[in-house]
Design an enzyme around this catalytic site. Structure first.
Site, PDB file in Angstrom:
ATOM      1  N   GLY A 217      44.564  38.721  44.646  1.00  0.00           N
ATOM      2  CA  GLY A 217      44.744  38.566  46.098  1.00  0.00           C
ATOM      3  C   GLY A 217      43.463  38.941  46.848  1.00  0.00           C
ATOM      4  N   ALA A 218      43.529  38.834  48.194  1.00  0.00           N
ATOM      5  CA  ALA A 218      42.337  39.019  49.032  1.00  0.00           C
ATOM      6  C   ALA A 218      41.906  40.483  49.123  1.00  0.00           C
ATOM      7  CB  ALA A 218      42.625  38.500  50.439  1.00  0.00           C
ATOM      8  N   GLU A 238      42.122  44.079  34.466  1.00  0.00           N
ATOM      9  CA  GLU A 238      42.754  42.877  33.922  1.00  0.00           C
ATOM     10  C   GLU A 238      41.912  41.640  34.266  1.00  0.00           C
ATOM     11  OE1 GLU A 238      46.895  42.530  34.934  1.00  0.00           O
ATOM     12  OE2 GLU A 238      46.532  40.488  35.616  1.00  0.00           O
TER      13      GLU A 238
END
Ligand code: COA
Length: 438
Positions: A217-218, A238
């Protein structure tokens, strides 16, 4: 037979390769940037030949054509994570979802819980020793190749060779389809004032010499932009995206103080732009390992000063974190969030921190604004990180420390970092919920 003879004898077209798939099979593909689009497209084009083929994978950046309603006679989508192109199939009922911690996927494959008939993967052309590289995705790819009954590979000369647990001998692959195609690229996230304020708050929790995990995500990229003044940061994550390259080139990330795998950035998959893939190509500073190593909480715990930064959709007053569903709608998956939250909590040096960072409000589909800090989770939503695991919640308005805090302390800390427009309403809810003054 030499590896070259073997390799050339196994080259075919994508149309020929997907003839190996039979009705009733479970087909799994390598995920995210490693999805072998030419094989997936050929499988979909050959749909009339199949009945009830189950398709499974983690993240997809592809079209997800097999998950569309008109395909349901032929394919049954069963996501281990869902993405924009596959979410609707679950909401509409013809697709399904299997909850699973990312670090356990290779183990599920090994044990046969996720038995694989056909595994489809994208690899680099073989090197002089007959080894292809899985390049951008080691995670469950290596175990998929090891365990599947049949392995089909797209050989794409644009897949970077990345060091680590990434090399597969040609003898392990049944069919090769040669191709030359740019890899999927993720657009740079939009980073505005809110994201930068969240980044600054997270940066307060990051000491020089920390080892970082960055989620999807951002927000994680925004956090990286706020770490430019730090020193000697390391990566055990990850995934990584482009923001890490900026900080590496600026000398902020150098992995020199890591307690585990010193001087190496440890990742299990790459998802960014061509710049990221070029950066990782044959770079001795980047090591890709399988997800049962990288995300294993016991391994995460061996890092020193481990700081995990992930995002979520909503948090309730008790600190229950909802990251992968909006009500009953399956939005994504747990991915590695809990793997890292637990790994940080188990840190052997006692310094691990797990941050869940999010904007204080979201815009719903109907255009209305909602507070992401709520008294109760939505009907049908699933808890991703439990109230027992949660550590820090960060918004653009500050940091709420939740570990070791009572229910009322948690709720007060959270309301204090909620959007000001919602605070009064949340305080009233607090008083009703806890029969106590705010
Ligand atoms: N109620 C209703 N809608 C909400 C909402 C809420 N509480 N919170 C967010 N939304 C909407 C947003 O408005 C946005 O809508 P849009 O797609 O129509 O613009 C959408 O949900 C996505 O929200 P956004 O905040 O932009 O998501 P993101 O891309 O930053 O990703 C997660 C955030 C939580 C979905 C993502 O981090 C995730 O999947 N996490 C779980 C897995 C994980 O943490 N893995 C970590 C290891 S990689």
């Amino acid at each position: 037979m030499s590896w070259k003879e073997l390799y050339y004898s196994r080259i075919c077209t994508a149309e020929e390769a997907v003839q190996s798939i039979k009705s009733g099979d479970r087909v799994v593909f390598a995920h995210a940037v490693a999805e072998p689009a030419i094989l997936v497209d050929a499988m979909v084009a050959n749909a009339q030949a199949y009945q009830d083929v189950e398709v499974c994978h983690m993240v997809t950046l592809g079209k997800g054509a097999y998950s569309k309603p008109e395909m349901q006679e032929h394919f049954r989508f069963n996501g281990w994570f869902t993405s924009p192109s596959t979410r609707d199939s679950i909401a509409q009922g013809h697709g399904d979802f299997t909850p699973v911690f990312f670090h356990e996927v290779p183990n599920y494959i090994r044990k046969g819980i996720f038995d694989i008939d056909v595994f489809m993967v994208m690899v680099s052309p073989p090197d002089e020793h007959g080894y292809c590289c899985v390049g951008v995705s080691s995670d469950y790819t290596m175990q998929g190749i090891e365990s599947a009954k049949i392995v089909l590979a797209e050989v794409n000369d644009q897949v970077p060779v990345v060091f680590g647990d990434t090399f597969v001998h040609v003898s392990k692959i049944d069919k090769f389809v040669e191709n030359s195609h740019p890899l999927f690229e993720l657009g740079l996230p939009k980073i505005g004032e809110v994201e930068l304020a969240i980044g600054k708050n997270c940066a307060e929790l990051v000491e020089d010499g920390a080892t970082l995990q960055l989620g999807i995500g951002a927000i994680p990229d925004a956090v990286l932009q706020s770490l430019k003044d730090k020193k000697d940061l390391g990566i055990h994550s990850e995934m990584i995206s482009d923001g890490v390259v900026d900080l590496y080139e600026a000398g902020v990330i150098n992995n020199s103080k890591k307690g585990l795998n010193r001087n190496k950035m440890i990742v299990t998959f790459l998802m960014g732009s061509k710049r990221l893939y070029d950066f990782a190509r044959e770079n001795p500073a980047v090591e890709m390992r399988t997800v049962d190593y990288v995300n294993n909480p016991c391994v995460v715990a061996q890092n020193t000063n481990m700081i995990c930064i992930n995002s979520c959709l909503a948090v309730d007053f008790m600190g229950q974190v909802v990251s992968d569903s909006i009500g009953t709608r399956q939005f994504s998956g747990v991915g590695g969030q809990v793997d890292f939250v637990r790994g940080a909590a188990m840190s052997l040096d006692g310094k691990g921190k797990a941050i869940i960072a999010m904007p204080s409000v979201a815009t719903k589909k109907d255009g209305s604004m909602v507070s992401k800090i709520t008294p109760f989770i939505d009907h049908g939503a699933a808890v991703t990180t439990s109230r027992n695991d949660v550590d820090y919640i960060v918004t653009e308005y500050g940091i709420a420390e939740l570990k070791g805090k009572t229910l009322k302390q948690r709720a007060r800390n959270l309301i204090n970092i909620a959007h000001p427009d919602f605070r009064e309403q949340l305080k009233e809810e607090f008083e009703k919920r806890f029969c106590a003054k705010f």
